[in-house]
Enzyme design. Structure first.
Site, short mmCIF file in Angstrom:
data_model
loop_
_atom_site.label_atom_id
_atom_site.label_comp_id
_atom_site.label_asym_id
_atom_site.label_seq_id
_atom_site.Cartn_x
_atom_site.Cartn_y
_atom_site.Cartn_z
CB ALA A 68 -0.58 -0.37 1.29
CD GLU A 112 -3.75 -7.80 1.84
OE1 GLU A 112 -3.63 -6.56 1.57
OE2 GLU A 112 -4.94 -8.07 2.74
#
Ligand code: NAI
Length: 697
Positions: A68, A112
């Site tokens: 992120a 992810e």
């Protein structure tokens, strides 16, 4: 292959019926908003493009994806759609197989993303992990739900709860990736995708039933772990993966992520993360400052610190010459280093060969001329100005031109030391912390004459040996030890006012400090501060309150653990502190003599007095320019003084308390306790201007 630009940071191309989705967001292809938009658009194209039967996602530059974009946390870009979870759901739903081709790193959201794919391949040395816990978070885009479906609960839990990274090879062993590849990720990914069959993505797989004892795992999380909250949430999420269908598990995980990301602990850990990166940057250094590489180091003095510093260099593969004044001291130092390495080897963290290799990098000598070739010389002799000056005069005579001459002094003036040499521009303070081979903090003390090159070379060298450098200027005690003075002052006043050493220590460890102030004093040795107090006694204002307790303790030959007694009593060979009536008597007598009436104190009062003393001094240090930034002070306290990382450091803590509230409390303490508590003018100015953060100054 021709590519088209789908967003600022994502390119798309096709080759032999395979679509290539290339993340191009330097330096680590973080999953900022434009990346998410780009990947989603690319997946739409894959679905529509009849000439394409599979797709590969790869990263440009040094790695696949670092996760992120933490800089976007708590900003509108973080919540602007599509969210990562939606992008991953799109991959998972794709009728055409999608392959993640991983080189470099696939961390956090990056892994992810890969977990949403139908296939994953990785280079042997790639590093894969769900590292969110280090920032006080859990993965928020399905990592905790998809990973156990792929590798099983136990392995997944190890990765998620501890943020552990695994290599590509290990990932293949775990079943996290299908295969290991060499060379270009696009070529390897395209080849893998060309042959790929559509297999269910991890999220679509069912979860094998498990008897795993999640409660025991939760209970085992250390109360003092910097990210205890996130670790427990990670265990909860893994448990949810075993009990809930995927969709519900994803919702549960996201809720836990949202709760953590908005909470104070993760905010503090993220603050510390950025603060450390920032601290190595020196605001006023010219962009073209030359940096000298340290190829050969030298350490003067093989005592507690010198030995540890030599080990820190050897651990990083840098050869080091270790000088002592006599053979006996040298032998003692070497025996201690070997003993420390042997302990590490016994724990399985080093092989016997590695121990020998490291010891082999440390060349011992009694001849200072052997330091002549060193690029960086660090002096760690006794804390005595005359001894240090003598060493620096001799170093000046033997060291090659351009060598950096550093002192590990804890409190003495680097400027005064530099003045005895013919090259003050090459002189600097490098204040390591004990044990120097382990503690990450390094105060880089910039003297008035220190050149930009000396400074930049030292911060670079510090990072090479795995330290967290913080640049500070010269003053009594620099940043860390200077702030300890009022902290310890209050800790001692509290004794006179009615607390016991154990009450003070327990209150502060409950607050989160790694150790209480009296425990630290006993460990570090009370004689060092005693000597400093004696040195500073002539300049101490006579009208200010002064606590005699530590002096009286020292006068009895009680210097802490090393003499078996200090604030506490220690059994032979043990480090366990026992309350000592002798100390209670000293405290009571000092209180009587000082006319202090003893009373019951609350733990809250103890914490407030000690921690706000740090904050007020920190604000003063900032105003004087001794530290460049408030966040640098936080790095010093978190990485060197056991301040709880989940509280972000003393200055961040004051900001979370509210600068106005902090000032109000300091003013109240000033009313009661007088001049010691004069509020820092900077704090007053900031509050008057309505500022809520120190960094605005
Ligand atoms: P120490 O007493 O353990 O070691 C000093 C060593 O220097 C001894 O082995 C001694 O033989 C040697 N030495 C003395 N004069 C010498 C000379 N002229 N030439 C060569 N070697 C000489 O002391 P320690 O604790 O290692 O402290 C060293 C320095 O590090 C001091 O300036 C101290 O303030 C600073 N420091 C100490 C910390 C600690 O926790 N002990 C933490 C940070 C800094």
């Amino acid at each position: 292959m021709k590519t088209v630009v789908l967003s600022e940071t994502v390119r798309y191309g096709t080759q032999d019926g395979v679509a290539v989705i290339l993340l191009d967001n330097p330096p680590v292809n973080a999953l900022g908003h434009s990346v998410r938009v780009g990947v989603a658009a690319a997946l739409d194209r894959v679905a529509e493009d009849t000439g394409v039967h599979a797709a590969v996602i790869a990263g440009s530059g040094r790695g696949f994806c670092g996760g992120a974009d933490v800089r976007q946390f708590n900003t509108p870009a973080a919540t602007a759609g599509p969210m990562l979870g939606e992008v991953i759901a799109k991959i998972e739903a794709s009728a055409k197989p999608v392959v993640a081709a991983i080189h470099g790193v696939a961390l956090g959201g990056g892994l992810e993303l890969a977990l949403g794919c139908h296939h994953r391949i990785a280079t042997a040395d790639a590093r894969l992990g769900l590292t969110e816990v280090t920032l006080g978070l859990v993965p928020g885009a399905g990592g905790t739900q998809r990973l156990p479906r792929l590798v099983g609960v136990a392995e997944a839990l190890d990765l998620v709860q501890h943020g552990r990274r695994v290599t590509g090879v290990r990932a293949a062993g775990l079943g996290l990736v299908d295969a290991v590849f060499e060379g270009d990720p696009i070529a390897a990914g395209t080849a893998h995708a060309a042959a790929a069959e559509a297999v269910p993505a991890p999220g679509v797989r069912s979860m094998a039933p498990t008897e795993f004892d999640f409660s025991a795992r939760r209970d085992a999380v250390g109360a003092k772990d910097r990210n205890a909250l996130a670790q427990r949430a990670a265990v909860d999420c893994l448990e949810a993966a075993t009990r809930l269908p995927l969709e519900e598990g994803l919702t549960y995980e996201r809720a836990r992520f949202d709760e953590l990301v908005a909470g104070p602990e993760s905010k503090a850990l993220r603050h510390v993360f950025f603060a450390e990166r920032q601290a190595a940057k020196i605001a006023d250094l010219p962009a073209d400052t030359a940096v000298r590489e340290v190829v050969q180091a030298a350490v003067i003095g093989a005592g507690t610190m010198g030995g540890g510093i030599a080990m820190a260099f050897a651990n990083a593969g840098i050869p080091v010459v270790l000088f002592e004044r006599d053979q006996q001291a040298l032998d003692r130092g070497l025996a201690r280093m070997r003993h420390n390495y042997d302990i590490t080897a016994a724990k399985g963290r080093l092989t016997a060969a590695q121990v020998e290799e490291r010891m082999g990098l440390i060349r011992r000598t009694l001849d200072l001329a052997d330091a002549a070739d060193a690029d960086l010389v660090i002096e760690a002799v006794f804390e005595d100005m005359d001894v240090k000056k003598d060493v620096f005069r001799r170093l000046d005579a033997v060291c090659k031109p351009g060598a950096i001459l550093a002192s590990n002094t804890s409190r003495l003036s680097v400027d005064e030391i530099a003045a005895v040499t013919s090259r003050p521009q090459d002189v600097i303070g490098l204040h390591f912390f004990s044990p120097a081979n382990i503690m990450r903090l390094l105060e880089v003390v910039r003297g008035d004459a220190t050149s930009p090159t000396t400074l930049a070379s030292c911060t670079r060298a510090a990072q090479r040996i795995g330290k967290a450098p913080v640049v500070v200027r010269v003053c009594e005690g620099f940043v860390g030890n200077r702030m300890l003075t009022p902290y310890w002052r209050e800790a001692n006043f509290l004794l006179e006012e009615g607390a016991s050493p154990q009450q003070v220590d327990q209150a502060l460890t409950r607050f989160g400090m790694a150790m209480g102030p009296h425990n630290v004093a006993d460990l570090a040795g009370l004689d060092i501060n005693w000597a400093t107090r004696k040195r500073l006694a002539p300049t101490r204002p006579a009208h200010l309150r002064y606590c005699r307790v530590p002096d009286r303790i020292c006068e009895q030959g009680r210097f802490g653990q090393k003499t078996g007694a200090g604030y506490y009593r220690y059994e032979e060979g043990s480090r366990i502190p026992h309350p000592d009536p002798v100390v209670d008597e000293i405290i009571a007598r000092c209180a009587r003599e000082a006319g202090v009436e003893r009373r019951a104190l609350t733990d809250d009062e103890i914490v407030e007095r000690c921690i706000l003393a740090l904050v007020n001094e920190g604000a003063q240090i900032l105003a004087e320019g001794i530290a460049q930034r408030a966040s640098d002070i936080d790095v010093v306290y978190v990485s060197g003084y056991g301040f709880p990382a989940w509280r972000g450091g003393p200055m961040h803590y004051a900001e979370t308390l509210g600068l106005d509230v902090t000032l109000e409390r300091i003013r109240a303490l000033h009313e009661v306790h007088g001049e010691h508590w004069t509020p820092a003018p900077l704090l007053q100015r900031l509050v008057a201007a309505g500022a809520t953060r120190f960094e605005t100054c």
